[in-house]
Write an enzyme that holds these catalytic residues in place. Structure first.
Site, mmCIF file in Angstrom:
data_model
loop_
_atom_site.group_PDB
_atom_site.id
_atom_site.type_symbol
_atom_site.label_atom_id
_atom_site.label_comp_id
_atom_site.label_asym_id
_atom_site.label_seq_id
_atom_site.Cartn_x
_atom_site.Cartn_y
_atom_site.Cartn_z
ATOM 1 N N LYS A 264 0.836 -1.203 0.000
ATOM 2 C CA LYS A 264 0.000 0.000 0.000
ATOM 3 C C LYS A 264 0.872 1.254 0.000
ATOM 4 O O LYS A 264 0.621 2.204 -0.746
ATOM 5 C CB LYS A 264 -0.871 0.015 1.254
ATOM 6 C CG LYS A 264 -2.276 -0.418 1.008
ATOM 7 C CD LYS A 264 -3.101 -0.084 2.223
ATOM 8 C CE LYS A 264 -4.497 -0.593 2.092
ATOM 9 N NZ LYS A 264 -5.248 -0.406 3.326
ATOM 10 N N ALA B 275 -36.186 3.045 -1.313
ATOM 11 C CA ALA B 275 -36.306 1.596 -1.147
ATOM 12 C C ALA B 275 -35.344 0.918 -2.110
ATOM 13 O O ALA B 275 -35.054 1.428 -3.195
ATOM 14 C CB ALA B 275 -37.739 1.175 -1.438
ATOM 15 N N CYS C 194 -20.062 -0.045 6.674
ATOM 16 C CA CYS C 194 -20.445 0.545 7.966
ATOM 17 C C CYS C 194 -21.762 0.028 8.522
ATOM 18 O O CYS C 194 -21.800 -0.470 9.643
ATOM 19 C CB CYS C 194 -20.524 2.058 7.845
ATOM 20 S SG CYS C 194 -18.904 2.792 7.656
ATOM 21 N N LYS D 149 -21.928 -3.635 9.832
ATOM 22 C CA LYS D 149 -20.997 -3.831 10.952
ATOM 23 C C LYS D 149 -21.431 -3.032 12.188
ATOM 24 O O LYS D 149 -21.454 -3.551 13.311
ATOM 25 C CB LYS D 149 -19.614 -3.361 10.464
ATOM 26 C CG LYS D 149 -18.537 -3.236 11.489
ATOM 27 C CD LYS D 149 -17.203 -2.965 10.821
ATOM 28 C CE LYS D 149 -17.006 -1.527 10.366
ATOM 29 N NZ LYS D 149 -16.832 -0.549 11.422
HETATM 30 C C1 UDX Z 1 -22.483 5.165 5.590
HETATM 31 C C2 UDX Z 1 -22.923 6.476 6.266
HETATM 32 O O1 UDX Z 1 -23.805 7.186 5.385
HETATM 33 C C3 UDX Z 1 -21.722 7.321 6.631
HETATM 34 O O2 UDX Z 1 -22.139 8.480 7.351
HETATM 35 C C4 UDX Z 1 -20.789 6.489 7.499
HETATM 36 O O3 UDX Z 1 -19.617 7.213 7.808
HETATM 37 C C5 UDX Z 1 -20.417 5.197 6.807
HETATM 38 O O4 UDX Z 1 -21.598 4.479 6.441
HETATM 39 P P1 UDX Z 1 -21.617 4.423 3.169
HETATM 40 O O5 UDX Z 1 -21.593 3.029 3.740
HETATM 41 O O6 UDX Z 1 -20.465 4.889 2.373
HETATM 42 O O7 UDX Z 1 -21.848 5.488 4.346
HETATM 43 O O8 UDX Z 1 -22.895 4.496 2.195
HETATM 44 P P2 UDX Z 1 -24.363 5.120 2.195
HETATM 45 O O9 UDX Z 1 -24.482 6.057 1.071
HETATM 46 O O10 UDX Z 1 -24.745 5.599 3.521
HETATM 47 O O11 UDX Z 1 -25.220 3.808 1.826
HETATM 48 C C6 UDX Z 1 -25.250 2.662 2.660
HETATM 49 C C7 UDX Z 1 -26.157 1.616 2.095
HETATM 50 O O12 UDX Z 1 -27.517 1.998 2.206
HETATM 51 C C8 UDX Z 1 -25.947 1.289 0.612
HETATM 52 O O13 UDX Z 1 -26.050 -0.107 0.435
HETATM 53 C C9 UDX Z 1 -27.079 2.019 -0.078
HETATM 54 O O14 UDX Z 1 -27.444 1.427 -1.303
HETATM 55 C C10 UDX Z 1 -28.172 1.882 0.953
HETATM 56 N N1 UDX Z 1 -29.186 2.941 0.862
HETATM 57 C C11 UDX Z 1 -28.873 4.231 1.170
HETATM 58 C C12 UDX Z 1 -30.497 2.610 0.489
HETATM 59 O O15 UDX Z 1 -30.810 1.435 0.211
HETATM 60 N N2 UDX Z 1 -31.420 3.608 0.457
HETATM 61 C C13 UDX Z 1 -31.139 4.887 0.759
HETATM 62 O O16 UDX Z 1 -32.065 5.719 0.724
HETATM 63 C C14 UDX Z 1 -29.827 5.226 1.116
#
Ligand code: UDX
EC number: 1.1.1.22
Length: 440
Positions: A35, A255, A263, A266
């Site tokens: 890395k 949806a 995140c 976990k």
């Molecule tokens: C998330 C949090 O948003 C962020 O604040 C934290 O620091 C890390 O976790 P991330 O995992 O990068 O961020 O993605 P995010 O855009 O939040 O989406 C998470 C999951 O939820 C994805 O699988 C996404 O497809 C799903 N999602 C999100 C939905 O199904 N519907 C939504 O309306 C929003």
């Protein structure tokens, strides 16, 4: 100010690069020589829009560098950030703190002068206090403070989220540490981005509570979507109407096939474990974890129905396998449940994803990779839209339908509509929480 960043994963690298862009002198440390070599060559090990440009700009300006040597990195640093992984521990669902504690000990042994040891990794309540104890035991003479500074950035929008956050959360025990943290975040502070300064435990709790709340919001709309399908309502209209209520808000009400990523899965599990351990169960989050698995299974049922009851002998094109667009991250992606069921059921699966191939090739064996969605859909019995990459938002549906063996679509991100599908010649179209189209 000189800052050391331990861990060059998603959060560590983005934070290190952005702090250097604030004007600080940042040294990023990682144990993985490959890395560090990559980063020194100017290559970013993850896919995150804009990160390589910002990183190389700051390297050239002499503010950002990379090393394997933790002692050198923290020499003269006023703050050291721990941004190492906290994966789910096998067996009990707890966050595995091995890497956090190992970093704390190494810092304790290497540090000479006053330093603020800041945890950026998402850690259970009480971890920062443990870090303080570990450091004090390993180096009783060291003058230091600990601070909790959880990160809320989203993959795919990481730089913008870091540079324009809704808020910065800082947990501290002393004014001296608070001042160092304020100095680090001064550029945001000056532009009126709010900084919430609180105690260590509250800062740790904010991160888990926020992520679990967002996962709950998504799961709530996913269950409402299932009900919409039964009663003939349209979940897109429902979430629009709900979201206009300022108390609810329109974000995270889309949806879909279930949340995934590094995140939410976990952190919900870890929060549920913390609640159980303290005899204060967060039953709503325990339910969310279970329902999110049900959501993914419901998607498989939809696909089986569209395939006439069995995947056997069918050719299925899957568009998008990363857990969301603009990332190459496959961690806990719904595709990891859905694609293996297709393959296991006897389908021939073709996958197309703008960034997913590198990781996906190991995680999804027995699929055929295609760079072009039209080639993936050629002669297929079903096309499944699983991740809403921009590339898949404006497909020529006539072209897709005319190339397919039987033009059927499962739009698991509600990008298109039954009307548009019908017009393009699809004989079947199903989406989430809306009335579908069945002609054959
Ligand atoms: C998330 C949090 O948003 C962020 O604040 C934290 O620091 C890390 O976790 P991330 O995992 O990068 O961020 O993605 P995010 O855009 O939040 O989406 C998470 C999951 O939820 C994805 O699988 C996404 O497809 C799903 N999602 C999100 C939905 O199904 N519907 C939504 O309306 C929003």
């Amino acid at each position: 100010m000189k800052i050391a960043m331990i861990g060059t994963g998603y959060v560590g690298l983005v934070s290190g690069v952005c702090f250097s862009d604030f004007g600080h002198e940042v040294i990023c440390v990682d144990k993985d020589p490959r890395k560090i070599e990559m980063l020194e060559r100017g290559e970013v090990p993850i896919y995150e829009p804009g990160l390589d440009r910002l990183m190389n700009k700051n390297v050239e300006a002499g503010r950002l560098s990379f090393t394997l040597d933790l002692e050198r990195a923290i020499d003269g640093a006023e703050a050291v950030f721990i941004a190492v992984g906290t994966p789910t521990r096998r067996g009990d669902g707890h966050a595995d703190l091995t890497y956090v504690m190992a970093a704390a000990e190494e810092i304790a042994k290497a540090a000479k002068d006053y330093i603020v040891i800041v945890t950026k990794s998402t850690v259970p309540v009480g971890t920062n206090a443990k870090v303080r104890d570990v450091v004090a035991a390993a180096n009783p003479d060291l003058d230091f403070d600990v601070a909790s500074n959880p990160e809320f950035l989203r993959e795919g929008a990481a730089i913008d989220d870091f540079m324009k956050p809704d808020r910065v959360v800082v947990g501290v025990e002393t004014d001296r540490a608070a001042k160092v943290m304020e100095e680090i975040y001064r550029p945001l502070y000056l532009r009126d981005f709010p900084i919430v300064t609180t105690d260590l435990e509250s800062a740790e709790m904010i991160k888990y509570a926020a992520n679990a709340f967002l996962a709950t919001k998504i799961t709530f709309i996913n269950e409402i979507a299932a009900l919409c399908e039964k009663v003939g309502a349209d979940v897109k209209a429902v979430s629009k109407g709900m979201g206009m209520d300022g108390r609810i808000g329109n974000k995270f009400l889309h949806a879909g096939p279930g949340y995934g990523g590094s995140c939410f899965p976990k952190d919900t599990k870890a929060l549920a474990r913390i609640g159980q351990e303290h005899a204060a169960p967060i039953s709503i989050v325990e339910t969310v974890i279970k329902v999110n698995e049900d959501v993914k299974r419901r998607m498989i049922d939809k696909l089986v129905d569209l395939c006439g009851g069995s995947f056997n002998g069918k050719t299925v094109a899957v568009l998008g396998v990363t857990f969301k667009p603009n990332t190459d991250d496959m961690r806990d992606a719904p595709s990891l449940t859905i694609v293996p069921s297709l393959v296991g059921g006897g389908a021939r699966v073709r996958v197309c994803d703008p960034q997913g191939k590198r990781e996906g090739e190991h995680l999804l064996p027995s699929v055929e990779w295609q760079d072009d969605p039209y080639a993936a859909a050629k002669d297929a019995d079903l096309i499944v839209i699983l991740t809403e990459w921009n590339e898949f938002r404006a497909l020529d549906l006539d072209k897709i339908a005319s190339g397919m063996k039987s033009a059927k679509m499962a739009d698991l991100r509600n990008i298109y509509s039954a009307d548009a599908a019908a017009e393009a010649g699809f004989v079947a179209y199903d989406s989430i929480g809306r009335v579908g189209l069945i002609r054959a």
